[in-house]
Enzyme design. Sequence first.
Site, short mmCIF file in Angstrom:
data_model
loop_
_atom_site.label_atom_id
_atom_site.label_comp_id
_atom_site.label_asym_id
_atom_site.label_seq_id
_atom_site.Cartn_x
_atom_site.Cartn_y
_atom_site.Cartn_z
N ARG A 199 0.83 -1.20 0.00
CA ARG A 199 0.00 0.00 0.00
C ARG A 199 0.88 1.26 0.00
O ARG A 199 2.06 1.21 0.33
CB ARG A 199 -0.90 0.02 1.24
CG ARG A 199 -1.82 -1.18 1.37
CD ARG A 199 -2.60 -1.12 2.66
NE ARG A 199 -3.50 -2.24 2.85
CZ ARG A 199 -3.19 -3.38 3.47
NH1 ARG A 199 -1.96 -3.52 3.98
NH2 ARG A 199 -4.05 -4.35 3.60
N TYR A 228 -9.68 -10.35 -7.39
CA TYR A 228 -8.72 -10.38 -8.50
C TYR A 228 -8.92 -11.61 -9.38
O TYR A 228 -8.54 -11.60 -10.54
CB TYR A 228 -7.30 -10.32 -7.95
CG TYR A 228 -7.02 -9.01 -7.24
CD1 TYR A 228 -6.91 -7.83 -7.96
CD2 TYR A 228 -6.92 -8.95 -5.86
CE1 TYR A 228 -6.70 -6.62 -7.31
CE2 TYR A 228 -6.70 -7.75 -5.19
CZ TYR A 228 -6.60 -6.58 -5.93
OH TYR A 228 -6.40 -5.39 -5.29
N HIS A 231 -2.39 3.10 -5.94
CA HIS A 231 -3.09 1.83 -5.70
C HIS A 231 -3.21 0.99 -6.97
O HIS A 231 -3.42 -0.21 -6.90
CB HIS A 231 -4.47 2.10 -5.11
CG HIS A 231 -4.83 1.17 -3.99
ND1 HIS A 231 -4.11 1.12 -2.80
CD2 HIS A 231 -5.80 0.24 -3.88
CE1 HIS A 231 -4.65 0.21 -2.02
NE2 HIS A 231 -5.67 -0.35 -2.65
N LYS A 239 -1.88 -2.43 8.03
CA LYS A 239 -2.98 -1.91 8.85
C LYS A 239 -2.88 -2.48 10.26
O LYS A 239 -2.53 -3.64 10.45
CB LYS A 239 -4.32 -2.31 8.21
CG LYS A 239 -4.61 -1.57 6.90
CD LYS A 239 -5.98 -1.92 6.38
CE LYS A 239 -6.29 -1.11 5.13
NZ LYS A 239 -7.65 -1.43 4.59
N HIS A 269 -3.96 -9.06 3.23
CA HIS A 269 -5.41 -9.13 3.45
C HIS A 269 -5.70 -10.09 4.59
O HIS A 269 -5.20 -11.21 4.61
CB HIS A 269 -6.12 -9.65 2.19
CG HIS A 269 -6.19 -8.64 1.08
ND1 HIS A 269 -6.41 -8.99 -0.24
CD2 HIS A 269 -6.07 -7.29 1.10
CE1 HIS A 269 -6.42 -7.91 -0.97
NE2 HIS A 269 -6.22 -6.86 -0.19
N ARG A 293 -0.85 -1.84 -6.95
CA ARG A 293 -1.28 -2.95 -6.10
C ARG A 293 -2.26 -3.86 -6.85
O ARG A 293 -2.15 -5.08 -6.82
CB ARG A 293 -1.91 -2.39 -4.83
CG ARG A 293 -2.35 -3.40 -3.78
CD ARG A 293 -2.71 -2.64 -2.51
NE ARG A 293 -3.40 -3.44 -1.52
CZ ARG A 293 -2.82 -4.21 -0.61
NH1 ARG A 293 -1.49 -4.32 -0.59
NH2 ARG A 293 -3.53 -4.88 0.28
#
Length: 295
Positions: free
Chosen positions: A146, A276, A241, A170, A267, A244
């Site tokens: 990210r 995806y 992004h 995150k 994730h 990514r």
Amino acid sequence: MIDKHIDEYITFLKIEKGLSPASLSSYKQDLKHYLSYLDELGVKSLEKVDTDMLISFIKHLNEKGLSSKTISRTQSTLRNFHQFLLNQDVTKMNPAIKLTAVRGEKKLPEYLTIEEMETLLATPEDSPAGVRDSTMMEVLYASGIRVSELISIKKPDVNTEMGFIRVRGKGSKERIVPITDFVARQLEHYIVSIRPRLLKTEDTEDLFITNRGRGFTRQGLWKTIKKYEVLSGISKNITPHTFRHSFATHLIENGADLRAVQEMLGHSDISTTQIYTQISASKIREMYKQFHPRK
């Protein structure tokens, strides 16, 4: 009084859940809109809120034309906020527990083809700033990290010999992300020969630094990418992004294991990564329609 409970909840998310400033800002914004709506209804106490009021608020957001993704996030925010109030004995029930999840269309993320990516990566000029920009874009594409993760990389986080970068995702979760031999060599060249030329009076541990010798901001990186979007002549909306999305799509198109891609992207839920596979399937359908003799 309601303002006070919102501030307490945001503090709880920051300290107990370790959420990023961007996530905290989104949740606070959702709750501020919610508070404004309650104020219009004349509701001054959270104990007075019932499920019908929440449903009315969600309908209000829908009428304003907000996306299903935003409304779904808001519902989750309300559900968790009211559960926090219940746990803190501020209220005696969670009126948001019965809210039905919004199921809207999932917009497939835009990505570059391999050819477009190669064109973009070849755009920067051979100058200190150009080499730095090229290296940043190569790292984004090689790792799928990210924007916030890229600008927070420090020099000690890079191991070019072993071919990996340590990133902070995150919730301040750390993970090890592999990079290709090509990118490892480019990083080594940047760190040894280019980065010292960009440093000014003070040293910094930030890996990627601006022409002023400081670490990049999200806005600064976004502007850099936009510059090369224009110079490359690619007629797509390219953001940090996009790298990514392209990273994940190209890996899955070439047969990469979904779980491995999930791990590299950071994730927590594999369903987030599965979008995806939909991109790949969508591309196959387009090719089928284009080339099948009986269209």
